[in-house]
Structures are given as structure tokens and as C-alpha cells.
Design a protein around this motif. Sequence first.
Motif, short mmCIF file in Angstrom:
data_model
loop_
_atom_site.label_atom_id
_atom_site.label_comp_id
_atom_site.label_asym_id
_atom_site.label_seq_id
_atom_site.Cartn_x
_atom_site.Cartn_y
_atom_site.Cartn_z
N VAL A 16 45.10 36.91 31.00
CA VAL A 16 45.59 35.61 30.51
C VAL A 16 44.78 35.13 29.31
O VAL A 16 45.34 34.68 28.31
CB VAL A 16 45.59 34.58 31.68
N GLU A 35 33.77 37.03 27.30
CA GLU A 35 34.12 37.78 28.51
C GLU A 35 32.83 38.31 29.15
O GLU A 35 32.07 39.02 28.51
CB GLU A 35 35.07 38.94 28.17
N ARG A 36 32.65 37.96 30.41
CA ARG A 36 31.42 38.31 31.14
C ARG A 36 31.21 39.82 31.25
O ARG A 36 30.10 40.31 31.09
CB ARG A 36 31.52 37.68 32.53
N ARG A 37 32.30 40.57 31.50
CA ARG A 37 32.15 42.01 31.69
C ARG A 37 31.78 42.68 30.37
O ARG A 37 32.33 42.36 29.32
CB ARG A 37 33.45 42.64 32.20
N ILE A 47 50.57 44.98 38.43
CA ILE A 47 51.44 45.94 37.71
C ILE A 47 52.75 45.34 37.21
O ILE A 47 53.35 45.87 36.29
CB ILE A 47 51.77 47.15 38.62
N GLY A 48 53.24 44.27 37.83
CA GLY A 48 54.59 43.79 37.52
C GLY A 48 54.60 42.88 36.29
O GLY A 48 53.87 41.91 36.22
N LEU A 130 29.72 32.31 30.04
CA LEU A 130 29.59 30.86 29.86
C LEU A 130 28.79 30.27 31.03
O LEU A 130 29.05 30.62 32.18
CB LEU A 130 30.98 30.21 29.85
N ASP A 297 44.68 32.14 36.75
CA ASP A 297 44.15 31.95 38.10
C ASP A 297 43.14 30.81 38.18
O ASP A 297 42.90 30.28 39.27
CB ASP A 297 43.49 33.25 38.59
N MET A 310 49.80 36.93 37.52
CA MET A 310 49.42 37.22 36.13
C MET A 310 50.49 36.70 35.17
O MET A 310 50.18 36.13 34.11
CB MET A 310 49.26 38.73 35.99
N ASN A 311 51.75 36.85 35.57
CA ASN A 311 52.87 36.38 34.73
C ASN A 311 52.85 34.87 34.59
O ASN A 311 53.09 34.33 33.49
CB ASN A 311 54.19 36.85 35.33
C1 LIG Z 1 45.90 43.11 44.80
C2 LIG Z 1 46.52 42.26 43.72
C3 LIG Z 1 47.70 42.66 43.10
C4 LIG Z 1 48.30 41.85 42.13
N1 LIG Z 1 49.47 42.24 41.54
C5 LIG Z 1 50.06 41.44 40.62
C6 LIG Z 1 51.27 41.82 39.92
O1 LIG Z 1 51.81 42.91 40.13
N2 LIG Z 1 51.80 40.94 39.02
C7 LIG Z 1 51.21 39.75 38.76
O2 LIG Z 1 51.77 38.96 37.95
N3 LIG Z 1 50.05 39.38 39.34
C8 LIG Z 1 49.46 40.18 40.26
N4 LIG Z 1 48.27 39.83 40.82
C9 LIG Z 1 47.60 38.59 40.38
C10 LIG Z 1 46.81 38.86 39.10
O3 LIG Z 1 45.88 39.91 39.30
C11 LIG Z 1 46.07 37.61 38.64
O4 LIG Z 1 46.95 36.50 38.68
C12 LIG Z 1 45.56 37.80 37.20
O5 LIG Z 1 44.58 38.82 37.14
C13 LIG Z 1 44.95 36.51 36.69
O6 LIG Z 1 44.52 36.72 35.37
P1 LIG Z 1 43.43 35.77 34.73
O7 LIG Z 1 43.20 36.30 33.36
O8 LIG Z 1 43.82 34.35 34.93
O9 LIG Z 1 42.12 35.96 35.63
P2 LIG Z 1 41.25 37.27 35.86
O10 LIG Z 1 42.07 38.50 35.84
O11 LIG Z 1 40.43 37.01 37.08
O12 LIG Z 1 40.30 37.32 34.59
C14 LIG Z 1 39.27 36.37 34.43
C15 LIG Z 1 38.23 36.94 33.48
O13 LIG Z 1 37.23 35.95 33.25
C16 LIG Z 1 35.95 36.57 33.23
N5 LIG Z 1 34.95 35.54 33.57
C17 LIG Z 1 34.77 34.93 34.77
N6 LIG Z 1 33.78 34.02 34.68
C18 LIG Z 1 33.32 34.06 33.40
C19 LIG Z 1 32.31 33.34 32.68
N7 LIG Z 1 31.56 32.40 33.28
N8 LIG Z 1 32.11 33.63 31.38
C20 LIG Z 1 32.86 34.59 30.75
N9 LIG Z 1 33.83 35.30 31.39
C21 LIG Z 1 34.07 35.02 32.68
C22 LIG Z 1 36.08 37.68 34.27
O14 LIG Z 1 35.12 38.72 34.05
C23 LIG Z 1 37.50 38.16 34.06
O15 LIG Z 1 37.60 39.21 33.13
C24 LIG Z 1 47.67 40.63 41.78
C25 LIG Z 1 46.46 40.25 42.39
C26 LIG Z 1 45.89 41.05 43.35
C27 LIG Z 1 44.59 40.61 44.02
#
Ligand SMILES: Cc1cc2nc3c(=O)[nH]c(=O)nc-3n(C[C@H](O)[C@H](O)[C@H](O)COP(=O)(O)OP(=O)(O)OC[C@H]3O[C@@H](n4cnc5c(N)ncnc54)[C@H](O)[C@@H]3O)c2cc1C
Length: 397
Positions: A16, A35-37, A47-48, A130, A297, A310-311
Motif C-alpha cells: 500500500v 521502510e523498516r526492512r 495473491i488476489g 520511523l 492495514d 491489500m486491495n
Molecule cells: C495469510 C494472508 C493472506 C492474504 N491474502 C490476501 C489476498 O489474497 N488479497 C488481499 O487483498 N489481501 C490479502 N491479505 C491481506 C494483505 O496481506 C494485507 O492487507 C496487506 O499486506 C496490507 O498492506 P500494507 O502495505 O497496508 O501493510 P503491510 O503489508 O503490513 O506493510 C507495512 C510495511 O510497513 C513497514 N513498517 C512497519 N513499521 C514501520 C516503521 N516504524 N517504520 C518504517 N516501516 C515500517 C513494514 O516493514 C512493512 O513493509 C492476506 C493476509 C494474510 C495474513
Amino acid sequence: MTTERIDVLVVGGGPVGLFAAALLAARGIDVAVWERRATPPAGSRAIGIHPPSLDAFAAIGLDGPVLAEATLVRTGVARSRGRTLGTLRFARASDTHPYVATLDQHRTESLLRERLAASAPAALRTGTTLTALDRHADHVDASGAGPDGEEVSVRAAFVVGADGARSVVRDLLGIGTTGRDYPDRYVMGDFADPEDAGARSTALVDVGPAGVVESFPLPSGRRRYVAVVPDDEAFEPAPSAATAGPDPALAARLAAVVAARTGVTLDASTCTMLSGFRVRRRAADRVGVGRVVLVGDAAHEISPIGGQGMNLGWLDAAELAPLLADAVATGTAGPWPRYARRRQVIALRAARQAEVNMALGRPQRGLATTGREALLRTVLSLPTAHGLARVYAMRWA
Ligand SMILES: Cc1cc2nc3c(=O)[nH]c(=O)nc-3n(C[C@H](O)[C@H](O)[C@H](O)COP(=O)(O)OP(=O)(O)OC[C@H]3O[C@@H](n4cnc5c(N)ncnc54)[C@H](O)[C@@H]3O)c2cc1C
């Protein structure tokens, strides 16, 4: 130490945050991503990719590269006890993308990083965490730790918190969450696809009495299996699993569950990803304060069953980016109450839909199983079934 000045700091370079930053950079906004990683993640995880996200990807030219690698799911088939209950077709779910695409999350993120780098080559700062935010009327000061532990700071007109379910940005703003933990436990894994070639664009959902087994085709002849499993330690991945690859014993147990419920034989030795998870739902009480906005998230965590989290986050980013770009250009500030309310309502709807999906997949006995089968048979045979396909394809988000 001199403080860098930028338009927007995005905290979190997950799917996102990367999309939000790429959208902003494409609009000429001076953006940085912390990005922390230090290294990109591996593994397939989410995947979807649904039609509204593919539409939104077009703004940064990402739809083509994603579709070039993805597998397209055009139908979903519901089964129970060896019988087909009905078929859901995505043909009318979208004018532009009448399918759901599947692609491993690490590939999607890699393509997102490429799109961001195309507009802003130095925007992504990996290994950067951060730790503090200091909010002012016309800017936000952010500080944290860089790759070698050195102090880093930036002065931004706006900050986007895309740092995931355990959001530090959300905590620093003092925003609480509400939600619930569900009793369900799932195991998911990617295996060589045992289905015949005719099922390469079909998602299969088996809702027999022992509980759901879902499967989705993936690129490179693989298939993702997700099964609700008993709340038993036998389905806990071995502690070394995160580093040592899929736990062979758990892969064999998932294969046994799939065989017992669906009659399909998986080759456990082909398992490339395996994960056990419990499910929870959380919503941030507010999606931001002043010049800091939460997306993805960090703002709303929903059950992965239904594959929408994720979507939802990408669609937050697509709606927020023009508001932020406009605010930067005109020197105005948020908040954007209409944006906040809309995204909260949409996230709630997705969370409820995921709850329905989970309820439909729980183990059931006797008459309850027969009732569930009859319900699905009826719903999938109605002329309005294409409306259901639109719901699953997130046409409402
Ligand atoms: C088993 C599983 C299957 C899933 N399958 C699907 C699917 O098929 N389709 C779908 O739409 N969703 C799916 N999801 C949900 C999806 O994985 C999440 O909604 C999505 O990853 C959220 O993205 P994001 O970028 O908001 O957060 P994240 O993916 O959690 O990314 C957050 C990032 O912020 C970084 N971060 C955290 N704290 C800090 C900090 N203090 N400073 C700097 N960086 C930081 C982290 O390292 C990370 O890279 C699934 C979830 C799970 C658990």
C-alpha cells in the motif's frame, strides 16, 4: 544534522505504501518512503488482485506489467461432498477486467518498486524505521533510525501511515482500534497444481461438512490452497519454518486435509510456501489527525478469507493521492472528512463480507451442511448471480 524537506513522507514500503508513493511521484509530488526492512520480502502471501485495483494501477502504468505475469481467474466453482453446487462467472464483474488476477505478493511489490523508481529513483529508503512524529500546523517533523542505526529526520507537509496492522504511526497519533478476534484457524500453502488444464482459470471452493478448502491458480503452474483446520497445535508451523522454508510435516498435514475433504491429491514435496494463521479484524478509530493519514492495514485489518485487505489499502491510496497532491499544490491542509468516512464504511463492508465467507466455510454437521449446500445452489443459479460476482470482485470499493 540538516533536516530534509519534502512534500509527503510515506511510512511503510509494503504494497500500500509503495502504491501511494508511486501515485504521488507520478503527479510530481516530492515523496520519500521509509521502510523498516532492509531487504525486499520473499514469498507469495497476498495473491488476489481485484478489478478496481487493476483500474487504479493504470494511473502508474502498472496494470500491464501485473497482467503480463499474473494468472487470470475467470470463474469460481463451489463444491461439496464431490458434487458441484454452482459456478460464479466474473465475465460481467467489470467492463475493463472481467477476472481476478493472482500474483505472488513479492512480485507485485517488486513491480510497484519499479514504478516508483521510474518517477522518483531515490524515494524508497530501506532499512529506515520511523520512531517519532512531531506535528505542527503547517508541517510534520518525522524522525527515526537509518540503515546503520544513525538518526534520520525529515520535515514533510504530510505523512501517510502505511505501516501495517501494528502501525507505529497510529500509536504515535494516539489512535485506538476496535475489532475482534475470531476462533478460526487456517493453513495455506502453494503446491504444484494438481487440477487439469481446464481448471487453470478457476477458483475452487469446497464447503463440505469438515470445513472449507479454497484453491486459487497461481502463475508457473502452482495453486494456493487454504483450509480451515481444527484448533490444534498439529497445525502450528514449526518454529524454524520462517527461515528454513515450508515445514514438510505441516505441508503433509495440509495435503491430507485437502485429500480427505476434496479427494484431490497434492504432492507435499512441491510446497513452496506454507503459513498457519488465525484471524482478527481491527479498525482504527480515526483514519488520521491533521496532516497525518493512515492507509491500508494501519487503518483497517480484515480477515484474509476473501482476499481483500491489500486491495482495500490500494483503493485507499488511489482515493487519497489526488487529495494530497491537491493540498500540496494549493498549500492547504487536510483532514478530509468525506474521504475518511467513505473509506471507513468501505472497510466495514469488506470486513463483514469476510465474516460471511468465514461463516460459510466453518465445519457443520447433518442438516446444517444440507442447508448450506441448498443455499449456495440456489444463490449461484439465480439470474442475479453476476451481482455476487461483482461483490467478490470488489466493484463496490
Ligand atoms: C495469510 C494472508 C493472506 C492474504 N491474502 C490476501 C489476498 O489474497 N488479497 C488481499 O487483498 N489481501 C490479502 N491479505 C491481506 C494483505 O496481506 C494485507 O492487507 C496487506 O499486506 C496490507 O498492506 P500494507 O502495505 O497496508 O501493510 P503491510 O503489508 O503490513 O506493510 C507495512 C510495511 O510497513 C513497514 N513498517 C512497519 N513499521 C514501520 C516503521 N516504524 N517504520 C518504517 N516501516 C515500517 C513494514 O516493514 C512493512 O513493509 C492476506 C493476509 C494474510 C495474513
